[in-house]
Scaffold this motif. Sequence first.
Motif, short mmCIF file in Angstrom:
data_model
loop_
_atom_site.label_atom_id
_atom_site.label_comp_id
_atom_site.label_asym_id
_atom_site.label_seq_id
_atom_site.Cartn_x
_atom_site.Cartn_y
_atom_site.Cartn_z
N LEU A 64 0.84 -1.20 0.00
CA LEU A 64 0.00 0.00 0.00
C LEU A 64 0.87 1.24 0.00
CD1 LEU A 64 -2.35 -1.35 2.80
CD2 LEU A 64 -2.86 -1.34 0.36
N SER A 65 0.65 2.10 -0.97
CA SER A 65 1.47 3.29 -1.10
C SER A 65 0.65 4.55 -0.86
CB SER A 65 2.07 3.33 -2.51
OG SER A 65 2.86 4.49 -2.69
N GLY A 66 1.23 5.45 -0.08
CA GLY A 66 0.63 6.77 0.11
C GLY A 66 -0.69 6.76 0.85
N ILE A 67 -0.89 5.82 1.76
CA ILE A 67 -2.16 5.77 2.50
C ILE A 67 -2.08 6.63 3.75
CG2 ILE A 67 -2.67 3.46 1.63
CD1 ILE A 67 -2.02 2.41 4.45
N ASP A 68 -3.24 7.06 4.24
CA ASP A 68 -3.32 7.86 5.46
C ASP A 68 -3.18 6.98 6.68
OD1 ASP A 68 -3.78 10.20 4.01
OD2 ASP A 68 -5.94 9.84 3.96
N GLU A 69 -2.54 7.52 7.71
CA GLU A 69 -2.48 6.82 8.98
C GLU A 69 -3.89 6.71 9.56
OE1 GLU A 69 -0.90 7.52 13.58
OE2 GLU A 69 -0.13 8.78 11.96
N GLY A 70 -4.20 5.56 10.16
CA GLY A 70 -5.49 5.43 10.82
C GLY A 70 -6.03 4.03 10.79
N LEU A 71 -7.31 3.94 11.16
CA LEU A 71 -8.00 2.65 11.23
C LEU A 71 -8.50 2.22 9.86
CD1 LEU A 71 -10.28 2.86 14.41
CD2 LEU A 71 -8.53 1.12 13.97
N LEU A 113 -0.01 -1.97 18.70
CA LEU A 113 -1.34 -1.37 18.86
C LEU A 113 -2.43 -2.32 18.39
CD1 LEU A 113 -3.25 0.99 19.49
CD2 LEU A 113 -2.84 1.83 17.17
N ASN A 114 -2.19 -3.01 17.28
CA ASN A 114 -3.21 -3.90 16.74
C ASN A 114 -3.51 -5.07 17.67
OD1 ASN A 114 -4.03 -2.89 14.01
ND2 ASN A 114 -1.81 -2.87 13.74
N ASN A 115 -2.49 -5.61 18.31
CA ASN A 115 -2.73 -6.67 19.29
C ASN A 115 -3.47 -6.14 20.52
OD1 ASN A 115 -1.67 -9.08 18.11
ND2 ASN A 115 0.41 -8.31 18.46
N MET A 157 -3.02 -0.28 28.87
CA MET A 157 -2.79 0.76 27.88
C MET A 157 -1.50 1.53 28.19
SD MET A 157 -5.10 4.12 27.07
CE MET A 157 -4.37 4.98 28.49
N ASN A 158 -1.29 1.85 29.44
CA ASN A 158 -0.09 2.59 29.83
C ASN A 158 1.17 1.76 29.61
OD1 ASN A 158 -1.46 4.97 30.58
ND2 ASN A 158 -1.91 4.15 32.62
N ALA A 159 1.06 0.44 29.82
CA ALA A 159 2.19 -0.44 29.53
C ALA A 159 2.50 -0.44 28.03
CB ALA A 159 1.88 -1.86 30.01
N LEU A 160 1.45 -0.41 27.21
CA LEU A 160 1.64 -0.32 25.76
C LEU A 160 2.35 0.98 25.39
CD1 LEU A 160 0.92 -1.18 22.77
CD2 LEU A 160 -1.18 0.18 23.07
N PHE A 161 1.92 2.08 25.98
CA PHE A 161 2.52 3.38 25.67
C PHE A 161 4.00 3.42 26.06
CE2 PHE A 161 -1.74 5.90 26.03
CZ PHE A 161 -2.19 5.24 24.89
N ALA A 170 -2.45 7.24 17.22
CA ALA A 170 -2.53 5.84 17.64
C ALA A 170 -2.87 5.74 19.13
CB ALA A 170 -1.20 5.13 17.35
N MET A 171 -2.30 6.63 19.93
CA MET A 171 -2.61 6.63 21.37
C MET A 171 -4.07 7.02 21.61
SD MET A 171 0.83 7.93 23.36
CE MET A 171 1.16 9.41 22.40
N MET A 172 -4.57 7.95 20.78
CA MET A 172 -5.98 8.33 20.89
C MET A 172 -6.89 7.13 20.61
SD MET A 172 -8.86 9.10 18.89
CE MET A 172 -8.25 9.60 17.28
N ILE A 173 -6.55 6.32 19.61
CA ILE A 173 -7.35 5.14 19.27
C ILE A 173 -7.32 4.13 20.42
CG2 ILE A 173 -7.51 3.14 17.73
CD1 ILE A 173 -8.44 5.63 16.36
N ALA A 174 -6.14 3.93 21.00
CA ALA A 174 -6.01 2.99 22.13
C ALA A 174 -6.87 3.45 23.30
CB ALA A 174 -4.55 2.87 22.54
N LYS A 175 -6.82 4.75 23.61
CA LYS A 175 -7.62 5.29 24.71
C LYS A 175 -9.11 5.16 24.41
CE LYS A 175 -7.67 8.01 28.52
NZ LYS A 175 -9.01 8.55 28.59
N ALA A 176 -9.49 5.38 23.16
CA ALA A 176 -10.89 5.25 22.77
C ALA A 176 -11.37 3.82 22.95
CB ALA A 176 -11.07 5.69 21.32
N ALA A 177 -10.52 2.83 22.65
CA ALA A 177 -10.90 1.43 22.81
C ALA A 177 -11.23 1.11 24.26
CB ALA A 177 -9.78 0.52 22.32
N VAL A 178 -10.51 1.75 25.19
CA VAL A 178 -10.77 1.55 26.62
C VAL A 178 -12.03 2.30 27.05
CG1 VAL A 178 -9.91 1.97 28.96
CG2 VAL A 178 -8.35 1.15 27.17
N ASP A 179 -12.08 3.58 26.72
CA ASP A 179 -13.15 4.43 27.24
C ASP A 179 -14.53 4.07 26.69
OD1 ASP A 179 -11.47 5.87 28.85
OD2 ASP A 179 -11.21 7.53 27.44
#
Length: 462
Positions: A64-71, A113-115, A157-161, A170-179
């Motif tokens: 994949l070339s030139g894709i945006d970061e994200g989900l 992050l994916n795991n 999550m903090n251990a991941l960070f 990416a940290m925002m996505i991880a926090k969102a998964a928890v919250d």
Amino acid sequence: MVRFLLFTIFLSLLGCVEENKNCPSVYFSGEIVNPTSDAVVLYRNDLVIDSTELDANNRFSFELSGIDEGLYHFDHSPELQYVYFEEGDSIRIRLNTVEFDESLVFSGQGSELNNFLIEMFLLHEDEEPLMYAYYSLKPEAFSLKIDSLRDIKLDEMNALFAEADLSENAMMIAKAAVDYDTYIHKEKYPFYHRKKTGEKGIHDYGAAFNAHRNILDINNSDLAYFKPYYDYLSYHFGNLSYMTCAKNCEVGTLTHDEHKLHLNRHNMKLIDSLVKVKELKNNLMRTVAVEYLLKVHQANTGCQEFIKEFNALSSNDYHKQEIKDLYEGIKSLQPNNEIPNLEIFDTDGNKHHLRDITRNHKTVFYFWTGTQKKHFKNLSKRIAKLKAKRPEYNFVGINLNTSHSQWIALIEENDLDKNLQFRGGDFQKIQHTLVIDGLNKCVIAKDTLIVDAFANLYASSF
């Protein structure tokens, strides 16, 4: 072989840097054990980014070339799951479709992050039975339980960070998964608490109980297609609509159907007024419309009024056509209409039609898929009970989206009557024509005519 492949990937990336060419910025590959389709499709939101067929060893790869970061999410029909990409990632997965989510493991650059996301997903599923027990607790006790579970996830999550070099997004996505997976339970609580305790009415538990609403963002475009976020918002607006109507609307004289119409119209208008992200707003209103039509499953003026209002508020023409088609499908499945004459296939590959199967018989069509093992086990027990209770019915199974070989193996392993087991040809056509919104649905017919096309194997009377 693995070291050789990694070495060649490294050389190719080095070549890209040295030659300053436009090389793929993300590699995504993997192996699927017991595949249920021939391909893997990659999506960004609801748009197809790329697709590829499995090779002879059930492996796939994307460059994949030139894709945006994200989900993103990848689809191996009928299952799908998330994957998060950043520039330079080289992610590999391995999974077994027999236990799709439970077996999914990410490796390579970008895997941390994916795991974590798949772990949060599985934890949320595991919590569901526990939550159902907690819903009988008083609000304060329930909040303490919720906060305790969230603290455990925050520690992970903090251990991941601390261990992984993650971007701010990416940290925002991880926090969102928890919250959002945590606080969805608070939005569900008033309704499930009433059900568990038998209390009359639904209470507003006040600012302290709902303090989470002050820290959560209902207009985050980066999370618009993230299931924990989306599910939270669906319950949140349903909750707000109910409480607002209870306080401000005179609904005491409305019939049950009129009250449903009123509440769902209110919900849709609330979303329209508060959600500013256009795509998110349209998707949430679509969900309200689909759920309303499926719950009512009638062809009446109330549904027509609702669709007219939906069309006025939504700016998504595809959604408008989808809701129109759903209503037409529901209208065609009303009692005493002929059952749609869909094609299905027996274990020898011979073609049959629904009307031929139910002609001169009382028939219950039920649906299953080989990827939902727990559901299939429970379903088999339920069908056995219903057969004993109502022997005058033929209980006919229609398998959806399972490979032919896996379907045959499951029939033989579970000693099912091959004469009463069929496999759907065109999955999407069957799903849309029979309006299959869940695997507990069944269709009851008598001599080609519909008796109840929206019956439930566990709730309906037979």
